[in-house]
Scaffold this active site. Structure first.
Site, short mmCIF file in Angstrom:
data_model
loop_
_atom_site.label_atom_id
_atom_site.label_comp_id
_atom_site.label_asym_id
_atom_site.label_seq_id
_atom_site.Cartn_x
_atom_site.Cartn_y
_atom_site.Cartn_z
N GLY A 1 0.75 -1.28 0.06
CA GLY A 1 -0.03 0.13 0.06
C GLY A 1 0.94 1.13 0.09
N MET A 2 0.10 2.47 0.43
CA MET A 2 1.00 3.54 0.29
C MET A 2 1.41 3.89 1.54
SD MET A 2 0.79 7.12 -1.61
CE MET A 2 -0.71 7.95 -1.08
N HIS A 3 2.42 3.10 2.02
CA HIS A 3 3.23 3.28 3.22
C HIS A 3 4.21 4.50 3.57
CE1 HIS A 3 6.55 1.03 1.52
NE2 HIS A 3 5.53 0.75 0.86
N ALA A 4 4.81 4.84 4.46
CA ALA A 4 5.49 5.89 4.61
C ALA A 4 6.65 6.34 3.44
CB ALA A 4 6.26 5.76 5.94
#
Lengths: 552, 91
Positions: free
Chosen positions: B13-16
């Site tokens: 996913g769109m993690h840090a």
């Protein structure tokens, strides 16, 4: 740090690994967390905002320094954590929140606390485990900011820059996993045994440890010491003579290790084949995603045991299917087509996880654990199986059930797996419809029933640690029985031979993933039994590979 | 205003880390960059804002870009997403 010198003493324990290290002792106390230092000097908005700006600049510099240090010690990937910390610190939303708080009359310290709380709650509330974990990063950044504000540069980072020998009463596997690996020269625990998971982890991390040394006076915190895992001793406040003898031993070790390493490296990309022509796959046992790279760079042909508990440890709640799926597919991709055997959840016994809410047991090793929990709590099992199945779309994964005692357990598990497949088909999710499916041979019952079990599965993997304790009726955590276990491997070897014959007759393969797999004096026996695969901790990979090529 | 959509391919996913890379990249443009996911909307130049989307594998992001350099920004961002956001490392 203590300045007065503590008396010279030599303690005995059980060594894990064979290395020798010298360094300062650092005692680990549970729950040592410093509270932010609050002051209420001024509530003038403009002045507080200007104090914050100074602190922000200072913190940015500190984080930059941490990044540089991490870059050289652990590499770019891990160092990026600090790049993210820097971005969090300078994030416009965070700065806006700080400004608003000071305008409302909060002092700088309260502003930091308020803003941090707001964003860490936001992150924790996203329902995504990875992003929730970033709340800890947010708090870490805030802690450093508070430190800059107070001007009280407790030299926490200076202190942590120097690697140390960690001393603790005992360490749980999850505590061990959480430790900053690059800072730990070695472990010393008052209790524990060389077969515990803590010791196994230490071995995997390639750091020497000494367990079961008995209590050490906390006055020794900060004192120099010599940890000799090979001889099983810890020398406190060593004399000059002890130090110099120790240094000579270290030098000799280094020289031998270097020569040996050169020889082993030369074998790395060659298949492990005995002189008689029997090929053995040399696999790695790993307990987290990070170890994949270490396994590959030590020539692993695959992963023979992925202890899937790591995703369940160190959190407050059950990991979601997404979290598991990501980790499994991450590993599958990194392994580039090489096989990875995922052992389904094996908790209970000495691996306890609070949120599972399992009752205390009189005898946990013989208790409600592993596959028994999974079959009783299908929802939990299904979450993991679905995640593994989905990850099979990204690489070569095999499923392995722990603690099997009956054919019925295998059939029930297969039924649940089939249900998961039907669900995934309905949801149009991709997966391998025929994933390799196997079981651990670690109970005497599974050996006795190995014919029937062999007809149900694609492979066996022998967990020698549990198989030994259940067969010899000897608790492997009990130091008084360590010798009994060492001297009685024959019954275990015969059981392995029986299981190998059965699975080979059904066209399957067999591996060994317990600690016996790394015992080089047994490699010949394993080759004679036509064992197909040996799975060992990363530091043993090359040694076992070398030994196989020397076998008849 | 320019618009395009991008479906997150990264299994994590769109993690840090990707969020950070995206924010850094977006900052070079003058245009206002909004990133929408379902009912949530984020400022494409801010890390915490992007992370607050909680976007996972398969989430469809809609980029809305408006400002004097919107054409360049949209083309560059679209290419950036396709090339740089696939990663396998989580952080």
């Amino acid at each position: 740090m203590k300045t007065e010198k503590q008396p010279n003493r030599i303690l005995n324990g059980v060594g894990v690994g064979t290395r020798r290290v010298s360094g300062r002792l650092k005692f680990f106390f549970r729950g040592e967390l410093s509270q932010p230092h609050k002051t209420n000097i001024s509530h003038d908005g403009a002045q507080e905002w200007s104090r914050l700006q100074t602190a922000l600049r200072k913190t940015a510099e500190k984080i930059k320094a941490l990044y540089e240090r991490a870059l050289s010690s652990v590499g770019e990937d891990a160092a990026q954590i600090f790049e993210i910390h820097g971005m969090l610190l300078e994030d416009e939303d965070f700065l806006d929140a700080l400004r608003e708080e000071t305008e409302r009359g909060s002092c700088a310290e309260d502003a930091v606390e308020g803003a941090t709380q707001r964003f860490s709650e936001m992150l924790s509330g996203l329902g995504d485990d990875y992003l929730s974990a970033r709340a800890a990063d947010m708090r870490d950044v805030a802690r450093q900011l508070q430190q800059s504000l107070s001007g009280n540069e407790s030299n926490e980072h200076d202190r942590e820059k120097t690697p140390f020998i960690l001393v603790a009463d005992d360490l749980s596997p999850s505590e061990t996993v959480m430790l900053e690996k690059s800072l730990i020269l070695g472990f010393v625990t008052f209790r524990g045994t060389p077969n515990s998971h803590t010791a196994i982890l230490a071995r995997a991390m390639g750091i020497p440890a000494l367990v079961s040394v008995g209590a050490i006076d906390p006055l020794y915190d900060g004192s120099p010491a010599l940890l000799d895992a090979a001889e099983g001793t810890l020398t406190l406040s060593p004399t000059e003579e002890q130090t110099s003898v120790f240094a000579d031993k270290q030098k000799k070790d280094d020289r031998i290790a270097e020569e040996h390493d050169r020889y082993l490296r030369s074998l790395m990309n060659k298949p492990a084949v005995t002189r008689g022509g029997h090929r053995m796959l040399i696999y790695a046992n790993i307990g987290n995603v990070e170890e994949v790279d270490a396994a590959l760079s030590n020539g692993a042909d695959g992963i023979g045991l992925l202890r899937s508990e790591f995703l369940y440890l160190g959190t407050d709640d059950y990991p979601t299917e997404e979290t598991l799926f990501r980790a499994y597919s991450d590993i599958a991709v990194r392994m580039q087509g090489k096989r990875t055997v995922i052992r389904t959840l094996d908790i209970g016994a000495d691996k306890r996880i609070p949120y599972f809410g399992l009752p205390e047991e009189e005898n946990p090793a013989l208790g409600f654990r592993a596959i028994r929990i999974c079959l009783a709590r299908e929802d939990l099992f299904k979450t993991q199986l679905r995640a593994i199945l989905r990850a099979t779309a990204h690489g070569r994964l095999s499923i392995m059930l722990p603690m099997i005692v009956s054919v019925d357990e295998v059939r029930q598990s297969k039924r649940i797996l089939e249900e998961c497949m039907q669900e995934l088909r309905r949801e149009n999710k991709r997966f391998d419809p025929k994933p390799e499916f196997g079981i651990m041979i670690e109970t005497p019952a599974s050996v006795i029933m190995c014919e029937e079990l062999a007809s149900e599965v694609d492979f066996f993997s022998v967990g020698t640690n549990d198989l030994m304790q259940y067969t010899l009726a000897a608790d492997r955590q009990n130091p008084a029985l360590a010798r009994l276990c060492e001297e009685n491997t024959e019954p275990i070897l015969r059981m392995i031979a029986t299981a190998a014959d059965a699975i080979h007759r059904f066209g399957g393969w067999i591996g060994i993933c317990g600690e016996l797999a790394a015992e080089l004096h047994l490699t010949q026996r394993f080759a004679d039994m036509q064992i197909d695969e040996l799975s060992v901790s990363v530091p043993y990979l090359l040694g076992v590979r070398g030994k196989v090529t020397e076998c008849r | 205003m320019k618009e395009f959509t991008y479906k997150i391919e990264d299994p994590n996913g769109m993690h840090a880390r990707p969020a950070g890379m995206l924010a850094t990249f977006a900052k070079q443009f003058h245009a206002d960059i909004r990133v929408n996911a379902g009912e949530k909307s984020a400022d494409g130049k801010r890390l915490l804002s992007l992370m607050s989307l909680g976007a996972v594998h398969g989430t469809e992001l809609t980029f809305c870009i408006s400002g004097d350099d919107e054409d360049t920004a949209a083309a560059a961002l679209e290419a950036f997403c396709k090339e740089k956001m696939k990663g396998n490392t989580k952080m």
